[in-house]
Structures are given as C-alpha cells and as structure tokens.
Design a protein around this motif. Structure first.
Motif, PDB file in Angstrom:
ATOM      1  N   SER A 188       0.839  -1.198   0.000  1.00 40.53           N
ATOM      2  CA  SER A 188       0.000   0.000   0.000  1.00 40.53           C
ATOM      3  C   SER A 188       0.876   1.249   0.000  1.00 40.53           C
ATOM      4  CB  SER A 188      -0.909   0.003   1.231  1.00 40.53           C
ATOM      5  OG  SER A 188      -0.139   0.218   2.398  1.00 40.53           O
ATOM      6  N   VAL A 189       0.296   2.359  -0.456  1.00 41.40           N
ATOM      7  CA  VAL A 189       1.018   3.631  -0.468  1.00 41.40           C
ATOM      8  C   VAL A 189       1.370   4.028   0.962  1.00 41.40           C
ATOM      9  CG1 VAL A 189       0.876   6.073  -1.094  1.00 41.40           C
ATOM     10  CG2 VAL A 189      -0.113   4.366  -2.591  1.00 41.40           C
ATOM     11  N   GLU A 190       0.473   3.744   1.897  1.00 40.78           N
ATOM     12  CA  GLU A 190       0.735   4.055   3.304  1.00 40.78           C
ATOM     13  C   GLU A 190       1.993   3.349   3.790  1.00 40.78           C
ATOM     14  OE1 GLU A 190      -0.408   6.090   5.620  1.00 40.78           O
ATOM     15  OE2 GLU A 190      -1.803   6.973   4.219  1.00 40.78           O
ATOM     16  N   GLU A 191       2.106   2.073   3.460  1.00 42.10           N
ATOM     17  CA  GLU A 191       3.266   1.293   3.891  1.00 42.10           C
ATOM     18  C   GLU A 191       4.541   1.737   3.171  1.00 42.10           C
ATOM     19  OE1 GLU A 191       4.874  -3.297   3.636  1.00 42.10           O
ATOM     20  OE2 GLU A 191       2.721  -2.941   3.471  1.00 42.10           O
ATOM     21  N   THR A 193       5.272   4.747   1.435  1.00 40.82           N
ATOM     22  CA  THR A 193       5.752   6.134   1.530  1.00 40.82           C
ATOM     23  C   THR A 193       5.043   6.951   2.606  1.00 40.82           C
ATOM     24  OG1 THR A 193       4.150   6.915  -0.097  1.00 40.82           O
ATOM     25  CG2 THR A 193       6.292   6.171  -0.940  1.00 40.82           C
ATOM     26  N   GLY A 194       4.276   6.316   3.445  1.00 42.82           N
ATOM     27  CA  GLY A 194       3.528   7.077   4.447  1.00 42.82           C
ATOM     28  C   GLY A 194       2.359   7.834   3.848  1.00 42.82           C
ATOM     29  N   GLY A 195       1.888   7.393   2.665  1.00 40.51           N
ATOM     30  CA  GLY A 195       0.731   8.020   2.010  1.00 40.51           C
ATOM     31  C   GLY A 195       1.080   9.141   1.050  1.00 40.51           C
ATOM     32  N   ARG A 196       2.369   9.460   0.897  1.00 41.61           N
ATOM     33  CA  ARG A 196       2.772  10.538  -0.006  1.00 41.61           C
ATOM     34  C   ARG A 196       3.136   9.992  -1.376  1.00 41.61           C
ATOM     35  NH1 ARG A 196       7.425  13.772   2.509  1.00 41.61           N
ATOM     36  NH2 ARG A 196       8.229  11.692   2.915  1.00 41.61           N
TER      37      ARG A 196
END
Length: 200
Positions: A188-191, A193-196
């Motif tokens: 996931s993007v969260e995992e 890049t922290g959602g960036r």
C-alpha cells in the motif's frame, strides 16, 4: 546572482521534464523579497491575472507552500517565452486576452494611477465558472473549443506540473529518492511512503 543574466544563459531548447526543476531552482535562488518580478512573455496585466489564478489553483496551506511560494507564475512565463512555438504563443496570448476580457480588464498597458481593482472573489468566480463544472459542460466546452475554458485549463495544468516538479515540493513535500533502492511490489502507499506520492 543577476536573474536576467541567468535567464539569458538558458538555451532556447528546454526539455519539458528535465528543465523544469533546473529552471525553478534557478528562479528560486535568484529572487529576493525586495525584487519585483518583471515578466518576459506576459504583459504586466497578464502577469497580474496569472499570479491571482495560480494562487487560487494551488494556495498555501499550513503544511505546504503555495504556487506563489515556489515561483510557478515566473516559471510559466519563462517556459512560454522559451518553449512555445510562435503559433502557440499567439494562441496563448489570444486566450489570455479572452480571460482578461471576461474579467473586465482591458488590454491597454498598466496605468499606475488606475490600478486593477479586482478581488480574489472575481478570480475565484471565473475558475468556478469554467473549471468546477459537470462532465457534460466540460465536453461541450471542449467540443466548441471555448477559448477561456481552454486557456484556464492550460494554466491549471501548467501550474500543477510546475508545482509538482519544483525543488521545494519534489524534495520536501513529495517522497524523493534520487537513487532508488529495491522495488517493493503489491504494498500500500501508506506502507511504502507514508501516504505521499513519489516526486519522480
């Protein structure tokens, strides 16, 4: 550093992607708070309109700088002067004149004794009229090649492109890794890049 000398040193053929961070970082390093921006391509009135539109398209927030903070109008001005074909320049100027006419601004040179009295609400109204519209209205504007709509769309697209590829946004707001390491698939993007989003 003299900004005019720096701009003269730029070649006439600028690459669309490669040149962007270079030009923006150069403009950022050459400008000071006291220095007034003198447009190369736009008239003073067109530059005034461009700055106000770009500021509404990408405003400053408490977490991120706005388009004016990373010199997006200056970049658009420089890019138009160096990279547009003669035909493109004519079409773009016609579009800017149409936007100004819609805002009630004449194409006469700026008179210091008669400053432009438009407010933020006036610029927001024209953006709402042409860019915050239904899909059907958008398709209708595209079909008729509506000049104001096409120009505002172009300004918005250029603003977002210049903003995302600026040094400040690319390295401090988006995720930037000049030498990418291993590839991680199916995360996931969260995992990852922290959602960036990634800058590159």
């Amino acid at each position: 550093m003299n900004r005019r000398d720096a701009l003269k040193g730029l070649g006439l053929s600028l690459g669309y992607i490669i040149a962007t961070p270079t030009i923006l970082s150069m403009l950022q390093s050459c400008s000071t708070k006291a220095e007034k921006w003198i447009p190369i391509f736009h008239s003073d009135k067109q530059a005034f309109v461009l700055e106000n539109l770009v500021d509404l398209i990408l405003p400053k927030t408490k977490d991120t700088p706005g388009a004016l903070d990373v010199n997006v109008p200056k970049f658009i001005d420089l890019y138009a002067s160096k990279s547009f074909t003669d035909e493109d320049k004519e079409i773009y100027k016609l579009g800017l004149d149409a936007v100004m006419a819609e805002l009630g601004i004449s194409n006469e040179p700026l008179d210091p004794e008669q400053p432009i009295t438009l407010k933020t609400e006036d610029f927001d109204a024209i953006l709402s009229k042409y860019l915050r519209i239904s899909k059907e209205q958008r398709l209708a504007y595209i079909k008729e090649e509506h000049l104001v709509f096409m120009t505002l769309l172009r300004i918005r697209d250029q603003s977002v492109w210049a903003y995302k590829t600026s040094k400040e946004i690319g390295t401090k707001v988006l995720v930037y890794d000049p030498i990418p390491g291993r590839q991680k698939g199916c995360v996931s993007v969260e995992e990852a890049t922290g959602g960036r989003a990634w800058a590159l």
